[in-house]
Design an enzyme around this catalytic site. Structure first.
Site, PDB file in Angstrom:
ATOM      1  N   TRP A 130     -77.728 -65.221  69.549  1.00  0.00           N
ATOM      2  CA  TRP A 130     -77.561 -65.578  71.035  1.00  0.00           C
ATOM      3  C   TRP A 130     -76.164 -65.378  71.329  1.00  0.00           C
ATOM      4  O   TRP A 130     -75.703 -65.112  72.280  1.00  0.00           O
ATOM      5  CB  TRP A 130     -77.847 -67.074  71.212  1.00  0.00           C
ATOM      6  CG  TRP A 130     -77.507 -67.885  70.144  1.00  0.00           C
ATOM      7  CD1 TRP A 130     -78.200 -68.442  69.186  1.00  0.00           C
ATOM      8  CD2 TRP A 130     -76.176 -68.550  70.194  1.00  0.00           C
ATOM      9  NE1 TRP A 130     -77.140 -69.127  68.563  1.00  0.00           N
ATOM     10  CE2 TRP A 130     -75.936 -69.376  69.015  1.00  0.00           C
ATOM     11  CE3 TRP A 130     -75.018 -68.272  71.006  1.00  0.00           C
ATOM     12  CZ2 TRP A 130     -74.887 -70.036  68.834  1.00  0.00           C
ATOM     13  CZ3 TRP A 130     -73.666 -68.967  70.495  1.00  0.00           C
ATOM     14  CH2 TRP A 130     -73.685 -69.961  69.466  1.00  0.00           C
ATOM     15  N   GLU A 228     -76.312 -59.507  58.467  1.00  0.00           N
ATOM     16  CA  GLU A 228     -74.988 -59.820  58.986  1.00  0.00           C
ATOM     17  C   GLU A 228     -75.097 -61.275  59.192  1.00  0.00           C
ATOM     18  O   GLU A 228     -75.720 -61.431  60.008  1.00  0.00           O
ATOM     19  CB  GLU A 228     -74.437 -59.205  60.099  1.00  0.00           C
ATOM     20  CG  GLU A 228     -73.014 -59.008  60.167  1.00  0.00           C
ATOM     21  CD  GLU A 228     -72.446 -60.304  61.086  1.00  0.00           C
ATOM     22  OE1 GLU A 228     -72.831 -61.373  60.917  1.00  0.00           O
ATOM     23  OE2 GLU A 228     -71.621 -59.874  62.061  1.00  0.00           O
ATOM     24  N   CYS A 262     -69.162 -64.910  64.310  1.00  0.00           N
ATOM     25  CA  CYS A 262     -69.154 -64.842  62.569  1.00  0.00           C
ATOM     26  C   CYS A 262     -67.985 -64.453  62.021  1.00  0.00           C
ATOM     27  O   CYS A 262     -67.548 -65.091  61.083  1.00  0.00           O
ATOM     28  CB  CYS A 262     -70.129 -63.900  62.285  1.00  0.00           C
ATOM     29  SG  CYS A 262     -71.908 -64.574  62.821  1.00  0.00           S
TER      30      CYS A 262
END
Length: 454
Positions: A130, A228, A262
């Site tokens: 998201w 990932e 991330c």
């Protein structure tokens, strides 16, 4: 079943979206596979024209797509528009460069002609998170489609409006039917999607825990996957660094998208001679940030996407403070509406603390003191993750040493760790495997076919 889009700025229901059941999902996957037979036969130029039209639709509907991200996951409006533009750039990049990336590779042997050609695998399943709904979709879609695959997209259930709008861009662009299909399904159907016989490969972006589940299932079915996953990216500031610029970029990298990235700088490792000075520099910058309604163009930091994310972040902060970290600002969540968490600065963080060991997905900066450059490198690599890393130094030899010895999929020297359609992106260790973007990303979902001609 319904997917519920909740506004994280106030906790209210935006809209409910109907889901597909297992049979309907299977029909969608089969439709994408049927479409792939014609799509793969198109020339690179013909496929590129479709991607360019899709990019045009992204730009034309930039405001609407940005507003959907702001509503559904709290992305500040001043970050939402640029994300849509970056997605359009990605589509155009592969439209321009896919043919060169996938050109036949001639290899001299005793044959009269021997070479490797690159051909699509079929239908690729993308399982997306998201936190960057449009950008991460096109990071998956653009290379896979330009390689001649078709795509089915299982987006995060908390951004169903974004997912529907992304699919709509292909329709508005006049793309061939079913080359890209949105799958509005609950997470418990993901396993069935991976197992569908028409799914040739899987691309997953998300947590390392969920990634391990996806990887194990794909491997059991002998299907390739690109993962990932999470990151606990170190930002190393050595004593000879340009401290003002390093403080600017460390702050930006830590708080962009409310820290929900991330590749955000999560562990700021500072060499001892400049540690106290650097604390002052980042504290001054963090204090100036505005936390609030993401619709406002003045807002720097919006809400976290969900209440459970906020609770987990606060647990990480509390456990670290209890273990001896100094909380210099923030640290206590708002009690009002929405899932806001204050910009938080923790100093004197050490390796046994939670914010050092776990990925922190929110506006929490952890500062760690290193005795010297050797110690800084040791601390940077002392993590289960290996996504991105950065180092700040004016010493070229020191920079080269960190480039070689940092355990990460990408390293930035005197700059921010970022994703770029021109460059490969991905991680090692628990941050995943495979690469997205650049020439490497388009090679993940093709068959490298060896050809030998007498």
């Amino acid at each position: 079943m319904l997917l519920k889009a909740i506004n994280p700025a106030n906790g209210t229901l935006i809209e409910e979206y109907p889901t597909l059941n297992a049979d309907e999902m299977a029909q969608c996957i089969s439709a994408a596979t049927l479409a792939q037979a014609d799509w793969r036969r198109l020339s690179f130029d013909e496929r590129a024209e479709v991607l360019r039209r899709v990019a045009g639709q992204l730009r034309e509907h930039q405001a609407r797509l940005g507003a959907l991200m702001t509503q559904e996951m709290g992305k500040p409006v001043k970050e939402a528009g640029p994300e849509v533009e970056k997605a359009a750039w990605c589509a155009e990049h592969y439209a321009e460069h896919a043919e060169a990336y996938l050109a036949d590779q001639n290899i001299k042997t005793e044959a009269s002609h021997s070479y490797v050609c690159y051909q699509p695998l079929g239908t690729v399943l993308g399982i997306l998170p998201w936190n960057a709904p449009v950008w991460l979709a096109f990071r998956f879609l653009a290379p896979a489609l330009m390689a001649g695959n078709t795509c089915v997209m299982k987006h995060d259930p908390h951004v169903p409006g974004c997912a529907r709008a992304i699919a709509e861009m292909f329709s508005l662009a006049g793309a061939p039917d079913n080359i890209m299909i949105n799958l509005p399904v609950e997470n418990d159907l993901v396993g069935q999607a991976i197992a569908h016989p028409d799914i040739a490969a899987v691309s997953f972006t998300g947590s390392d825990r969920s990634g391990a589940t996806v990887a194990s299932l794909a491997a059991s079915l002998i299907k390739p996957a690109v993962l990932e996953l999470g990151g606990s990216d170190p930002c190393v500031v050595l004593a000879d660094a340009d401290l003002e610029t390093a403080a600017d970029i460390a702050t930006l990298s830590r708080i962009i998208n409310a820290g929900q990235s991330c590749i955000a700088a999560k562990r700021i490792i500072v060499e001892a001679p400049v540690y106290e000075i650097f604390i002052q520099l980042v504290e001054r910058r963090l204090t100036l940030l505005r936390v609030g309604d993401p619709v406002s163009p003045e807002t720097d930091v919006g809400p976290l996407a969900r209440e459970d994310l906020r609770q987990n972040l606060h647990r990480q902060v509390e456990e670290s403070v209890a273990a001896g970290a100094r909380c210099l600002m923030g640290g206590q969540p708002d009690t009002g509406m929405g899932y806001f968490y204050p910009v938080t600065l923790l100093a004197d963080v050490t390796p046994e603390m939670t914010v050092f060991r776990e990925e922190t997905f929110g506006p929490v900066m952890a500062l760690i003191k290193a005795n010297d450059a050797d110690h800084a490198l040791l601390l940077a690599n002392d993590t289960a993750y290996g996504l991105g890393a950065s180092v700040w130094t004016t010493n070229p030899a020191q920079a080269q040493r960190f480039i070689r010895e940092l355990h990460a999929g990408q390293v930035a020297v005197n700059g921010i760790v970022k994703t770029d359609p021109r460059l490969p992106s991905g991680g090692i260790k628990r941050s995943g495997y495979g690469r997205e973007l650049g020439p490497h990303g388009i090679h993940e979902f093709v068959n490298a076919k060896q050809v030998w001609v007498k």
